[in-house]
Structures are given as C-alpha cells and as structure tokens.
Design a protein around this motif. Structure first.
Motif, PDB file in Angstrom:
ATOM      1  N   GLN A 201       0.859  -1.169   0.000  1.00 31.72           N
ATOM      2  CA  GLN A 201       0.000   0.000   0.000  1.00 31.72           C
ATOM      3  C   GLN A 201       0.902   1.228   0.000  1.00 31.72           C
ATOM      4  OE1 GLN A 201      -2.849   0.056   3.212  1.00 31.72           O
ATOM      5  NE2 GLN A 201      -4.481   0.258   1.709  1.00 31.72           N
ATOM      6  N   GLU A 202       0.665   2.106  -0.925  1.00 31.02           N
ATOM      7  CA  GLU A 202       1.497   3.294  -1.098  1.00 31.02           C
ATOM      8  C   GLU A 202       2.985   2.936  -1.115  1.00 31.02           C
ATOM      9  OE1 GLU A 202       0.011   5.603   2.120  1.00 31.02           O
ATOM     10  OE2 GLU A 202      -1.922   5.861   1.153  1.00 31.02           O
ATOM     11  N   GLY A 203       3.272   1.882  -1.884  1.00 32.12           N
ATOM     12  CA  GLY A 203       4.663   1.488  -2.061  1.00 32.12           C
ATOM     13  C   GLY A 203       5.284   0.773  -0.863  1.00 32.12           C
ATOM     14  N   LYS A 204       4.490   0.553   0.187  1.00 29.96           N
ATOM     15  CA  LYS A 204       5.057  -0.108   1.372  1.00 29.96           C
ATOM     16  C   LYS A 204       4.383  -1.453   1.609  1.00 29.96           C
ATOM     17  CE  LYS A 204       6.129   1.607   5.364  1.00 29.96           C
ATOM     18  NZ  LYS A 204       5.957   2.343   6.621  1.00 29.96           N
ATOM     19  N   LEU A 205       5.233  -2.433   1.884  1.00 34.29           N
ATOM     20  CA  LEU A 205       4.700  -3.764   2.137  1.00 34.29           C
ATOM     21  C   LEU A 205       4.025  -3.790   3.505  1.00 34.29           C
ATOM     22  CD1 LEU A 205       6.793  -6.914   1.506  1.00 34.29           C
ATOM     23  CD2 LEU A 205       5.347  -6.768   3.483  1.00 34.29           C
ATOM     24  N   ASP A 206       2.825  -4.345   3.539  1.00 33.44           N
ATOM     25  CA  ASP A 206       2.097  -4.388   4.804  1.00 33.44           C
ATOM     26  C   ASP A 206       1.470  -5.772   4.950  1.00 33.44           C
ATOM     27  OD1 ASP A 206       0.514  -4.100   6.988  1.00 33.44           O
ATOM     28  OD2 ASP A 206      -0.668  -2.413   6.220  1.00 33.44           O
ATOM     29  N   THR A 207       2.025  -6.576   5.855  1.00 35.04           N
ATOM     30  CA  THR A 207       1.506  -7.947   5.978  1.00 35.04           C
ATOM     31  C   THR A 207       0.159  -7.968   6.698  1.00 35.04           C
ATOM     32  OG1 THR A 207       2.918  -8.188   7.924  1.00 35.04           O
ATOM     33  CG2 THR A 207       3.685  -9.237   5.898  1.00 35.04           C
ATOM     34  N   ASN A 208      -0.292  -6.802   7.152  1.00 30.41           N
ATOM     35  CA  ASN A 208      -1.615  -6.755   7.785  1.00 30.41           C
ATOM     36  C   ASN A 208      -2.748  -6.534   6.799  1.00 30.41           C
ATOM     37  OD1 ASN A 208      -1.444  -7.353  10.527  1.00 30.41           O
ATOM     38  ND2 ASN A 208      -0.390  -5.411  10.891  1.00 30.41           N
ATOM     39  N   LEU A 209      -2.391  -6.295   5.531  1.00 28.60           N
ATOM     40  CA  LEU A 209      -3.453  -6.169   4.530  1.00 28.60           C
ATOM     41  C   LEU A 209      -4.208  -7.494   4.474  1.00 28.60           C
ATOM     42  CD1 LEU A 209      -1.666  -4.385   1.536  1.00 28.60           C
ATOM     43  CD2 LEU A 209      -3.390  -3.420   3.063  1.00 28.60           C
ATOM     44  N   ALA A 210      -5.536  -7.403   4.322  1.00 29.59           N
ATOM     45  CA  ALA A 210      -6.375  -8.611   4.358  1.00 29.59           C
ATOM     46  C   ALA A 210      -5.882  -9.674   3.370  1.00 29.59           C
ATOM     47  CB  ALA A 210      -7.808  -8.228   4.060  1.00 29.59           C
ATOM     48  N   THR A 211      -5.466  -9.221   2.174  1.00 31.56           N
ATOM     49  CA  THR A 211      -5.036 -10.175   1.144  1.00 31.56           C
ATOM     50  C   THR A 211      -3.770 -10.927   1.592  1.00 31.56           C
ATOM     51  OG1 THR A 211      -3.942  -8.276   0.153  1.00 31.56           O
ATOM     52  CG2 THR A 211      -5.995  -9.018  -0.873  1.00 31.56           C
ATOM     53  N   ASN A 212      -2.790 -10.178   2.096  1.00 33.38           N
ATOM     54  CA  ASN A 212      -1.548 -10.821   2.550  1.00 33.38           C
ATOM     55  C   ASN A 212      -1.813 -11.743   3.744  1.00 33.38           C
ATOM     56  OD1 ASN A 212      -0.153  -9.443   0.591  1.00 33.38           O
ATOM     57  ND2 ASN A 212       0.411  -7.749   1.940  1.00 33.38           N
ATOM     58  N   ARG A 213      -2.702 -11.290   4.617  1.00 37.22           N
ATOM     59  CA  ARG A 213      -3.062 -12.134   5.771  1.00 37.22           C
ATOM     60  C   ARG A 213      -3.688 -13.438   5.297  1.00 37.22           C
ATOM     61  NH1 ARG A 213      -5.750  -8.084   8.700  1.00 37.22           N
ATOM     62  NH2 ARG A 213      -7.635  -9.324   8.499  1.00 37.22           N
TER      63      ARG A 213
END
Ligand SMILES: [Zn+2]
Length: 311
Positions: A88-100
């Motif tokens: 999101q906005e160029g930053k990896l976020d493992t809390n995004l629903a898809t990544n989770r």
C-alpha cells in the motif's frame, strides 16, 4: 495418496480449487475465468473471498507492478513460484487482508490457485493456469509457492536439493484417479516447457492459436512397464512422428544422448523420408537447459537394453 481438497470444509471454495486444478497447465481466456472463478472479474493480484480467512487465488498480470518471477521446474515434477505480497502506497504491509489470507493459507496448508497472464491470442486476454500451490514460506519480500505434490513423498525438499531418480512406480496403495491425472498433466506440461516446445530429435515445434501442437511427452521407460510419470527424468519431448518410432524401438539414444537407429533394413529404407537416419550417431539437438532435467541414465540404459533385444 489422498486428495487434500477433500478435507476443506467450505464446498464453494473447494469447487473453485478443484476447477483450477482441472485446468492445470491450460491457457484459459480471461472471459472464461471471470465467469467461473469467484473474484476474477473485480480483483487483481490476490483474492480473498469476503468472510474467508484464506486467500483463494493469486494472479500475475502483464502490466503488474510487482516484480514476480517465472515459475521454476524441478525433476520430480514439482514447481515453485515466487510472488510479491500486496503493498500500500509502495510499502509492504503484511496486515493487509489479502496478505493475511496468504499467510493463513501457509499456516493451515490450504492450497491457492495460481494464474499468470500470457500474451493475447486473437485479441483475447489469456491466462496460463499454473495450478494449485501451497505457500511454503515468506522471506519478507516474496511468498514461495510450490505446486501441489504429485508423488507419494510430499516432504518438502531443501532449496537446491535434487531428489534421487526412481525409475519405477510401484505404489502399495492405488493412486487416486485425480492424482494420476494430475501427474500426467504435470509430466506433459513441464516436459513441454523444459524442451522449449520442440521435438528433441528434429526440433519441430508448431504453434497454432497460442498453443503448441503435434508434440508429445514420451516416457523413456513406458508406463506399461511401470515407468514413472511423476519424474520428468523419465521423459523427453517428441513430435508425434518421432514418438511413434521411438515407442516401436526404431530408434533410441545412449547415455551421451547419441541417436541409435535400428539395423532393420526395411525400416532404414522406408525411413529415408523421415530424416531419422540423418541423426544417426549425432547428439539429440534439443535437450533441457539444465542437465539435472535430462533423461536419467537408469532410464536410458533400460531402454537401450530393450532396443538391443529388438535389433
Ligand atoms: Zn521430431
């Protein structure tokens, strides 16, 4: 070997995965996927159905912003694929629903469908269905996905470990139809890929409407003699013509991959138009890029001894 899909509780989810497995290695128009696969019309990248804690599929589009790689194929008929998580906005976020959703799949050993967009065919957007895969790991920048196992031993091998070649297939329990079908599909599709979609002997490779044709994955030790299908080192890619002649022991090759042709006079006279004699004593011109995927010496020796009996 039982089918792991059987243990999945949600039938809709299971049906979608079963459909993706059915298409393994096929080139499927996006329009068909939009009709048959939930979320395909509206979602890109990773799709996690609402209300599910698991992701259902991932796809790579040609214009994707993520640096995903090509699948890698291994001698035992497995493949791996590295896939970037969503940012999101160029930053990896493992809390995004898809990544989770993907991390949950890794934890619970729930497979996902994997699709890769290929060039358009006759103006239609096409996806190659890699099949079902399990998420084996996440290294902070990529998920590693491994195609579902097709052999009895599904122990994950370490990075770079090449499993020993077992020429014969003797199963103490009957192999489920679905697994057997998957093995055959996988054997054909990986061999096709590794031999650059060309006959190993004459290098013929036709393509029509985005598909290669008149090519067949041949077994060095035939299935009828319990030759293994779950390992591509018992195979090579041949055109229909050279496959038929190979199966009839009109020709074979030795451990240096040099072509041997039967001494049968009638064959040799009739084969002139088939160009087989032109390759006699020459090395097979088309082999996989990596030697680890070449036909195994044990399989070659087996066929050579059968060939000698026929001479
Ligand atoms: Zn050929």
């Amino acid at each position: 070997m039982t089918d792991p899909l059987v243990s999945l509780p949600v039938s809709k989810f299971r049906e979608s995965l079963a459909q993706i497995r059915e298409w393994e290695a096929d080139l499927v128009p996006a329009a068909v996927l939009q009709q048959r696969i939930p979320g395909f019309r509206a979602f890109k990248g990773i799709y996690k159905p609402a209300g599910s804690s698991h992701a259902l599929w991932i796809r790579q589009t040609l214009r994707g912003v993520y640096s995903d790689m090509k699948p890698e194929y291994f001698p035992d008929g497995s493949w791996t694929y590295r896939y970037s998580p969503e940012s999101q906005e160029g930053k990896l976020d493992t809390n995004l629903a898809t990544n989770r959703g993907l991390l949950q799949c890794m934890k619970d050993r729930v497979p996902i469908g994997v699709f890769r967009q290929e060039g358009d065919v006759s103006g239609r957007t096409m996806y190659r269905v890699l099949g079902l895969g399990y998420i084996e790991g996440f290294d902070g920048s990529h998920f590693t996905i491994r195609g579902e196992p097709i052999n009895e031993s599904s122990e994950p091998l370490g990075e770079g470990v090449i499993p020993p070649f077992k020429p014969f297939e003797f199963s103490p329990t009957p192999v489920e139809t679905v697994v057997r079908k998957l093995r055959e599909r996988r054997f054909s599709s990986i061999i096709r890929e590794l031999y650059h979609e060309k006959c190993s002997l004459c290098e013929v490779g036709y393509r029509l409407h985005g598909r290669s044709l008149a090519l067949e994955a041949a077994h060095v030790i035939p299935v009828g003699q319990a030759g293994i299908t779950g390992d591509i080192r018992n195979g090579l890619l041949l055109c229909s013509n050279h496959h038929a002649l190979f199966d009839a022991y009109a020709w074979t090759f030795d451990r240096d991959f040099r072509v041997r042709v039967t001494k049968d006079r009638e064959f040799r006279a009739s084969a002139l138009a088939n160009h087989v004699l032109g390759w006699e004593s020459q090395r097979l011109p088309n082999l996989p890029t990596s030697k680890t995927n070449y036909p195994a010496p044990e399989a070659i020796e087996w066929r050579l001894s059968e060939f000698r009996k026929q001479v």
